[in-house]
Design an enzyme around this catalytic site. Sequence first.
Site, PDB file in Angstrom:
ATOM      1  N   GLU A  63       0.838 -21.453  -4.006  1.00 26.76           N
ATOM      2  CA  GLU A  63       0.110 -22.237  -3.004  1.00 26.76           C
ATOM      3  C   GLU A  63       0.931 -23.419  -2.516  1.00 26.76           C
ATOM      4  OE1 GLU A  63      -3.852 -23.094  -4.490  1.00 26.76           O
ATOM      5  OE2 GLU A  63      -4.329 -20.949  -4.476  1.00 26.76           O
ATOM      6  N   GLU A  95      -4.201 -30.328  -8.155  1.00 21.76           N
ATOM      7  CA  GLU A  95      -4.538 -29.010  -8.687  1.00 21.76           C
ATOM      8  C   GLU A  95      -4.223 -28.057  -7.543  1.00 21.76           C
ATOM      9  OE1 GLU A  95      -5.721 -26.014  -8.802  1.00 21.76           O
ATOM     10  OE2 GLU A  95      -7.726 -26.059  -9.683  1.00 21.76           O
TER      11      GLU A  95
HETATM   12  N1  SAH Z   1      -8.860 -30.856  -6.500  1.00 18.88           N
HETATM   13  C1  SAH Z   1      -9.994 -29.957  -6.379  1.00 18.88           C
HETATM   14  C2  SAH Z   1      -9.726 -28.776  -5.463  1.00 18.88           C
HETATM   15  C3  SAH Z   1      -8.499 -27.958  -5.799  1.00 18.88           C
HETATM   16  S1  SAH Z   1      -8.250 -26.617  -4.691  1.00 18.88           S
HETATM   17  C4  SAH Z   1     -10.426 -29.523  -7.751  1.00 18.88           C
HETATM   18  O1  SAH Z   1      -9.610 -29.604  -8.640  1.00 18.88           O
HETATM   19  O2  SAH Z   1     -11.560 -29.070  -7.938  1.00 18.88           O
HETATM   20  C5  SAH Z   1      -6.832 -27.128  -3.806  1.00 18.88           C
HETATM   21  C6  SAH Z   1      -7.133 -27.838  -2.487  1.00 18.88           C
HETATM   22  O3  SAH Z   1      -5.940 -28.408  -2.036  1.00 18.88           O
HETATM   23  C7  SAH Z   1      -7.618 -26.944  -1.380  1.00 18.88           C
HETATM   24  O4  SAH Z   1      -8.809 -27.506  -0.884  1.00 18.88           O
HETATM   25  C8  SAH Z   1      -6.508 -27.004  -0.319  1.00 18.88           C
HETATM   26  O5  SAH Z   1      -7.043 -26.990   1.000  1.00 18.88           O
HETATM   27  C9  SAH Z   1      -5.841 -28.317  -0.616  1.00 18.88           C
HETATM   28  N2  SAH Z   1      -4.396 -28.457  -0.361  1.00 18.88           N
HETATM   29  C10 SAH Z   1      -3.405 -27.670  -0.806  1.00 18.88           C
HETATM   30  N3  SAH Z   1      -2.200 -28.170  -0.510  1.00 18.88           N
HETATM   31  C11 SAH Z   1      -2.419 -29.333   0.146  1.00 18.88           C
HETATM   32  C12 SAH Z   1      -1.551 -30.322   0.692  1.00 18.88           C
HETATM   33  N4  SAH Z   1      -0.236 -30.233   0.574  1.00 18.88           N
HETATM   34  N5  SAH Z   1      -2.117 -31.378   1.308  1.00 18.88           N
HETATM   35  C13 SAH Z   1      -3.462 -31.496   1.385  1.00 18.88           C
HETATM   36  N6  SAH Z   1      -4.325 -30.597   0.881  1.00 18.88           N
HETATM   37  C14 SAH Z   1      -3.815 -29.536   0.258  1.00 18.88           C
END
Ligand code: SAH
Length: 697
Positions: free
Chosen positions: A153, A144
Amino acid sequence: MKIFCGRANPTTGSMEWLEEGEDYDYHQEIARSRYADMLHDKDRNVKYYQGIRAAVSRVKERGEKAIVLDIGTGTGLLSMMAASAGADFCYAIEVFKPMANAAVKIVEKNGFSDKIKVINKHSTEVTVGPDGDMQCRANILVTELFDTELIGEGALPTYEHAHKYLVQEGCEAVPHRATVYVQLVESRRMWSWKKLFPVHVEAEDGEKILVPPSEMENCPGVPSVCDIQLNQMPSSDFSTLSDVVTMFSVDFSKPVQSASTYYRVQLEPVKSGKAQIVLSWWDIDMDPSGMINCTMAPYWVKPTSALQWRDHWMQCVYFLPREEQVLQGEKLYLTACRDEYSVWYNLQKAREGENKAGEEEHKADVCVESPVCRCRAHLLWNRPRFGELNDQNRTRQYIESLRKVLKTDSVCLCISDGSLLPVLAHYLGAKQVQGMQPSRTDLYHPHELWQAFFKANHLEDKIKIIEARPELLKPSHLEDKKISVLVGEPFFTTSLLPWHNLYFWYARTAVSTHLASNVTVLPQSASLHMMIVEFQDLWRIRSPCGICEGFDVQTMDDMIKDSLNFRESKEAEPHPLWEYPCKSLSEPEEVLTFDFTKPVPQHCLSTEGSVKLLQKGKSHGAVLWMEYHLAADTSVSTGLMQLSNEKGNCEWNPHCKQAVYFFSSVIESEILSDPTAVTYAINFDTKTGEIAMDFKL
Ligand code: SAH
């Protein structure tokens, strides 16, 4: 580790770099993060769970072990869903350390420690192999990583890498695919966020029209996404010129390419009009069949289905490089160009009797460069500021007030950032007009823009822009004259909260020795207003979640609460309330006044009192805003414009952010019996320019 945080000082209008501990940044990230909002997004959570269950079943049906890679695990939610759905093992990747730590705790608390391994790394750093972070490649990819623009993002490069190195060929992906939709519209309201409209001024010697420089007409603007709560835009504020069209989709179960590219669709307007804006949103299909669909479509697209409120995903407004008159039924091409992180649009008319070769030719001149502001105005004014400058009603109030105080011998100094007031003052007959734009960033000098402006309106030698800061103003800047009229909107680009524009008062104080004894200051005063409200939805972003789809995420709630209470200083936060409906529970009340005819006093300005709650409802917080008093009978509000009915629905200034102070009952979810009054203590510290407040229910 020490870090430096930039913050504008509201007493000097300039940026200062404060040394802060490592914690500070964490707390800011967590406190202002969207995690709470995501956990409250029921529609999202339910559909992810359904999609994950379906993917695990498909893998199991093939007789394989279900190995999940969850990139960006946050609280660990999606991995816990996968483990509950029967996945054999989950690798939960999270780059942000405090979140990775929280995920470990949450996973443990929910009893999944043997099934979920939290890895605190960026996914591109993750290794696979017997000694690696992951024993083997995964066959289920859950993520996500989307923002309102879908790819902002970094979802594309992350997927591209994951397919190359971290997952098996033919893996199941949840979501399976994302699709971006667009609709072409005409909207004076939204177009006014990109372009300055001519300003009409009735002067003594006839009507004057202030026009923007020609470079501004065709300027593509800036590449940053304009994401808004489109569901708060009434249908009377735009007119749809096309049907909803699918622009492009991305299949996440196959290798993904992140390199720049473009997509092109043919459109036939359903109505003639001025094509100005492309509205856009996306949906995600959680499974290949498309049966589990989570959509950001605005209210007019599927009027029958219930809308899920969310703030972490909204809708996008894209501004075409120039407006174009289009005719019903004519052939148009709409192009979406994208790089790794952002999207922009271009519209072209098909040429008469066009054939295949012609189409090819079109492709060649499709835009590939991302929009870069050439006119400089888009660097000085952000979109709400454009909207504010185009607000004719507001401009009329300034014109009428200026008209009352300006005389033919007036020596006028205007202190405000990127303001049209100097030009208005000149048109209204002031003899000598100077402008001063104090909050200057290193990136941008507004001087060149003003030169272009003055040139376009033949004002080169009429208005002087003083480059000195207020405290360095010299008599020579003013041709050795005293200022008889000091004006400000006031507006400063470095202001975050409404009262930061009180910098005008500090600037006024700094130029005191240059003021004539009978100087007129406009606005003559300002006041801080407050009202207690119940939000329709905004409360969710600060409210604890507790249990999310059966998983205990209280650790996250506690973490957010700690961060909000960091240094025990809860603060008001800026929100554009036209996007976030609320109802008033109290009368709006004036709580502090600031007299611009006198310098800033040495002592603090404070007030205490209590507001009666007149309506039944949940007291989520207080909203605060500034009003500027231009003349005895003329005030402009940067907050409440109208209380529209007895139900307490509020109409907010659409160009400004208001300050919202959330009560601890929202943050701690304590059950309160209906309070009948709220007591408050508010203190404006004249040394720092900040306002501290405390409320008791
Ligand atoms: N999966 C959770 C949070 C989603 S928010 C849910 O669905 O509730 C997205 C998260 O991904 C954030 O905490 C961000 O720090 C992390 N993130 C984004 N890109 C990333 C990457 N390439 N590798 C590791 N973490 C990542």
